[in-house]
Design a protein around this motif. Sequence first.
Motif, PDB file in Angstrom:
ATOM      1  N   ASP A   1       0.837  -1.209   0.000  1.00 57.78           N
ATOM      2  CA  ASP A   1       0.000   0.000   0.000  1.00 57.78           C
ATOM      3  C   ASP A   1       0.871   1.258   0.000  1.00 57.78           C
ATOM      4  OD1 ASP A   1      -2.254  -1.615   0.180  1.00 57.78           O
ATOM      5  OD2 ASP A   1      -2.046  -1.759   2.355  1.00 57.78           O
TER       6      ASP A   1
ATOM      7  N   GLU B   1       1.996   4.895  -0.603  1.00 62.19           N
ATOM      8  CA  GLU B   1       1.212   6.138  -0.713  1.00 62.19           C
ATOM      9  C   GLU B   1       1.772   6.997  -1.861  1.00 62.19           C
ATOM     10  OE1 GLU B   1      -1.409   6.880   1.089  1.00 62.19           O
ATOM     11  OE2 GLU B   1      -1.323   5.449   2.741  1.00 62.19           O
TER      12      GLU B   1
ATOM     13  N   ARG C   1       0.363   9.096  -4.071  1.00 63.71           N
ATOM     14  CA  ARG C   1      -0.070  10.503  -4.186  1.00 63.71           C
ATOM     15  C   ARG C   1       0.702  11.402  -3.216  1.00 63.71           C
ATOM     16  NH1 ARG C   1      -6.583  10.578  -4.721  1.00 63.71           N
ATOM     17  NH2 ARG C   1      -6.236  12.790  -4.449  1.00 63.71           N
TER      18      ARG C   1
ATOM     19  N   ARG D   1       3.315  14.439  -3.951  1.00 61.43           N
ATOM     20  CA  ARG D   1       3.158  15.745  -3.282  1.00 61.43           C
ATOM     21  C   ARG D   1       4.461  16.168  -2.608  1.00 61.43           C
ATOM     22  NH1 ARG D   1       1.180  18.715   1.157  1.00 61.43           N
ATOM     23  NH2 ARG D   1       1.605  17.041   2.622  1.00 61.43           N
TER      24      ARG D   1
ATOM     25  N   GLN E   1      -1.980  14.610  15.585  1.00 63.09           N
ATOM     26  CA  GLN E   1      -2.369  14.211  14.221  1.00 63.09           C
ATOM     27  C   GLN E   1      -1.780  12.842  13.863  1.00 63.09           C
ATOM     28  OE1 GLN E   1      -1.933  17.392  11.195  1.00 63.09           O
ATOM     29  NE2 GLN E   1      -1.863  18.804  12.901  1.00 63.09           N
TER      30      GLN E   1
ATOM     31  N   ASP F   1      -1.204  10.433  16.032  1.00 62.80           N
ATOM     32  CA  ASP F   1      -2.048   9.464  16.745  1.00 62.80           C
ATOM     33  C   ASP F   1      -3.353   9.237  15.978  1.00 62.80           C
ATOM     34  OD1 ASP F   1      -0.218   9.150  18.733  1.00 62.80           O
ATOM     35  OD2 ASP F   1      -1.216  10.445  20.184  1.00 62.80           O
ATOM     36  N   ALA F   2      -3.926  10.344  15.470  1.00 63.17           N
ATOM     37  CA  ALA F   2      -5.198  10.239  14.736  1.00 63.17           C
ATOM     38  C   ALA F   2      -5.022   9.366  13.496  1.00 63.17           C
ATOM     39  CB  ALA F   2      -5.681  11.629  14.331  1.00 63.17           C
ATOM     40  N   MET F   3      -3.874   9.503  12.857  1.00 63.75           N
ATOM     41  CA  MET F   3      -3.571   8.705  11.672  1.00 63.75           C
ATOM     42  C   MET F   3      -3.479   7.219  12.047  1.00 63.75           C
ATOM     43  SD  MET F   3      -0.670   9.981   9.097  1.00 63.75           S
ATOM     44  CE  MET F   3      -1.378  11.536   8.655  1.00 63.75           C
ATOM     45  N   GLU F   4      -2.806   6.970  13.154  1.00 64.69           N
ATOM     46  CA  GLU F   4      -2.617   5.592  13.613  1.00 64.69           C
ATOM     47  C   GLU F   4      -3.963   4.949  13.973  1.00 64.69           C
ATOM     48  OE1 GLU F   4       0.707   5.572  16.235  1.00 64.69           O
ATOM     49  OE2 GLU F   4       0.576   3.401  16.533  1.00 64.69           O
ATOM     50  N   VAL F   5      -4.817   5.748  14.631  1.00 66.84           N
ATOM     51  CA  VAL F   5      -6.111   5.225  15.046  1.00 66.84           C
ATOM     52  C   VAL F   5      -7.016   4.957  13.845  1.00 66.84           C
ATOM     53  CG1 VAL F   5      -8.165   5.762  16.399  1.00 66.84           C
ATOM     54  CG2 VAL F   5      -5.973   6.328  17.300  1.00 66.84           C
ATOM     55  N   SER F   6      -6.811   5.723  12.759  1.00 68.47           N
ATOM     56  CA  SER F   6      -7.652   5.475  11.575  1.00 68.47           C
ATOM     57  C   SER F   6      -7.006   4.421  10.664  1.00 68.47           C
ATOM     58  CB  SER F   6      -7.941   6.774  10.830  1.00 68.47           C
ATOM     59  OG  SER F   6      -6.755   7.349  10.366  1.00 68.47           O
ATOM     60  N   SER F   7      -6.284   3.491  11.279  1.00 66.90           N
ATOM     61  CA  SER F   7      -5.725   2.329  10.563  1.00 66.90           C
ATOM     62  C   SER F   7      -4.749   2.687   9.455  1.00 66.90           C
ATOM     63  CB  SER F   7      -6.852   1.482   9.987  1.00 66.90           C
ATOM     64  OG  SER F   7      -7.310   0.616  10.941  1.00 66.90           O
ATOM     65  N   THR F   8      -4.066   3.816   9.601  1.00 67.48           N
ATOM     66  CA  THR F   8      -3.051   4.192   8.617  1.00 67.48           C
ATOM     67  C   THR F   8      -1.698   4.168   9.309  1.00 67.48           C
ATOM     68  OG1 THR F   8      -4.632   5.633   7.555  1.00 67.48           O
ATOM     69  CG2 THR F   8      -2.341   6.006   7.000  1.00 67.48           C
TER      70      THR F   8
ATOM     71  N   PHE G   1       2.913   6.558   5.609  1.00 66.94           N
ATOM     72  CA  PHE G   1       2.338   7.752   4.989  1.00 66.94           C
ATOM     73  C   PHE G   1       3.248   8.972   5.104  1.00 66.94           C
ATOM     74  CE2 PHE G   1      -0.317  11.546   4.824  1.00 66.94           C
ATOM     75  CZ  PHE G   1      -1.016  11.319   3.654  1.00 66.94           C
TER      76      PHE G   1
ATOM     77  N   ARG H   1      -9.041  -1.345  14.955  1.00 68.63           N
ATOM     78  CA  ARG H   1      -9.160   0.121  14.966  1.00 68.63           C
ATOM     79  C   ARG H   1     -10.167   0.630  13.941  1.00 68.63           C
ATOM     80  NH1 ARG H   1      -2.719   1.448  15.553  1.00 68.63           N
ATOM     81  NH2 ARG H   1      -2.636   1.639  17.822  1.00 68.63           N
TER      82      ARG H   1
ATOM     83  N   PHE I   1     -10.327  13.168  19.194  1.00 68.47           N
ATOM     84  CA  PHE I   1      -9.250  13.705  20.037  1.00 68.47           C
ATOM     85  C   PHE I   1      -9.664  15.039  20.654  1.00 68.47           C
ATOM     86  CE2 PHE I   1      -7.028  10.602  17.576  1.00 68.47           C
ATOM     87  CZ  PHE I   1      -6.033  10.152  18.422  1.00 68.47           C
TER      88      PHE I   1
ATOM     89  N   TYR J   1      -5.940  17.123  10.099  1.00 67.97           N
ATOM     90  CA  TYR J   1      -4.669  17.230   9.372  1.00 67.97           C
ATOM     91  C   TYR J   1      -4.560  18.635   8.765  1.00 67.97           C
ATOM     92  CZ  TYR J   1      -5.302  12.221   9.850  1.00 67.97           C
ATOM     93  OH  TYR J   1      -5.546  10.972  10.364  1.00 67.97           O
TER      94      TYR J   1
END
Lengths: 281, 258
Positions: free
Chosen positions: A60, A62, A64, A68, A150, A152-159, A164, B96, B103, B109
């Motif tokens: 997988d 990334e 794109r 960038r 941010q 942590d948020a990425m990790e929690v959303s399975s990314t 990334f 997850r 949060f 982001y």
Amino acid sequence: MKKFSPVIKGIPNLQGAKKHVIRLSEKTIEKTVEANSFFSEVASVFLFISCTIKESFSRDFEFREFLRQCFQIGYKSLPLISVTGIIMGLVLTIQSRPALVNFGAVSLLPGMVTISLIREMGPVITALICAGKIGSGMGAELGSMKVTEQIDAMEVSSTNPIRFLVVTRVLAATLMIPILVLYADGLGILGSWAGANIKGDVTFILFFSQAFGHVQFLDFFPAFIKTFFFGAVIGLVGCYKGYTAGRGTESVGIAANSAVVLSSLLVIIVDLIAVQITDML
Amino acid sequence: MNDNQTAPITPAKTKSEKQVIEINELRKGFGPQEVLKNVSLQLFNGENLVVLGKSGSGKSVLIKCIVSLLKPEHGTINVLGENVSELTSDGLGEMRKKIGFLFQSGALYDSMTVKQNLEFPLRRIKKDLTQQEIDEKVIEVLENVGLADALNKMPSQLSGGMRKRISLARTIVVDPMIMLYDEPTTGLDPVTSDEISSLINDVQKKYKTSSIIITHDIECARTTANRVIMLHDGEVYQEGELEKFEKSTDPLIKSFFK
């Protein structure tokens, strides 16, 4: 009867000896903690690099985000690298010319400047400029992402944040810095031609034929290969410092600052190793 | 969902006996400081569980342990029947996907627009969706939080309340089964706090989620709670219905429910 009192050189009495032992123990603990933190930092660096390498081969990828980052690192650095490249060639020419005039060897000026630009000045100066611009940018961006949760948020959303954020930046830096170096070399030679025309009169074609007449494959190839390592070092250090930043806003500044300092230092060290290897060829 | 914000707010009473999260004897510390000492709790299917406590009582640490952002030192956490500490990285990723985490700071982001923020988890969790389906889903959740016109804005152009709403939209866009709210109303004015609290109830009703709401905002607790747990000094101090807390004569609980 005379009371026995142990007197050892440097330890005058029992009470003093006790204090001395306590001080010694405290220092030992302090040094052990320092050594532990050093080794844990080294382990953390190796873990980070191995995770980055592992995730680079992930299915997988990334793409794109990678494009960038190539745009951010490559295209957005062009103005800075343009100015640096032209001034580098111009200054080298202006500084070298008087010495060569004394020996009646002005015709060697284009070749000498071109070789020094391609072999050393172009790669190292461009890498140091990029360490300042890109390394600090990565350190600050990832550091602030850490502080504002941010990552942590990425990790929690399975990314996977390494995949990334880190892999894309490190690969983009590894690919873009060699291209920026080639661009800076080209502009440096143009700047050198302009410098040669300040006090002399040399046509564009003559200058370039003299310049590239002296350049050999071994002048260009090892110098080009080392720029990939410069890019990887700048990307890895910038991302590592940002990714492992502390939780406070102060740590963002520290991450950016230490990213610049460490990546600049490592660029010089990698250059030293590359020069030693090139010398053996 | 906007209509519900003006209506009287009553927490949904949809509790069934099926446990979705079960925590047993959880311990977590940072260096010499022990934050969670011995915490055991259950979240039942469809309920809103409010975890109250003073700042530093370990509330946020508790929900970060649930999604494995922090590793507990002792104890077990079962989420939807699976022991979190025994999951592989792939298993953890799958787990997850079923949990939404709001949060405290919103954690939008910064380099992405609102639309890109919402698309980010959607593209990675629901990989089979077409671009049109993604666009429709994004618009739907933005309408649910009342911010459809913020689609192309950057997070820096949003107010604190708007950021929380967008963050909530990003969380519910992947239809999670469990929601974890980390101080959803902190730093907001009373009106916006009420709006966020009613949104939490709306999410519970519409998406049939089970939620843990970490807060020290009593109004938020009153609005959303089906059940309340109070943490104090890293331990469960009191557990029960909201009425039990309201009527309590315990000085610590009274200091919260003044």
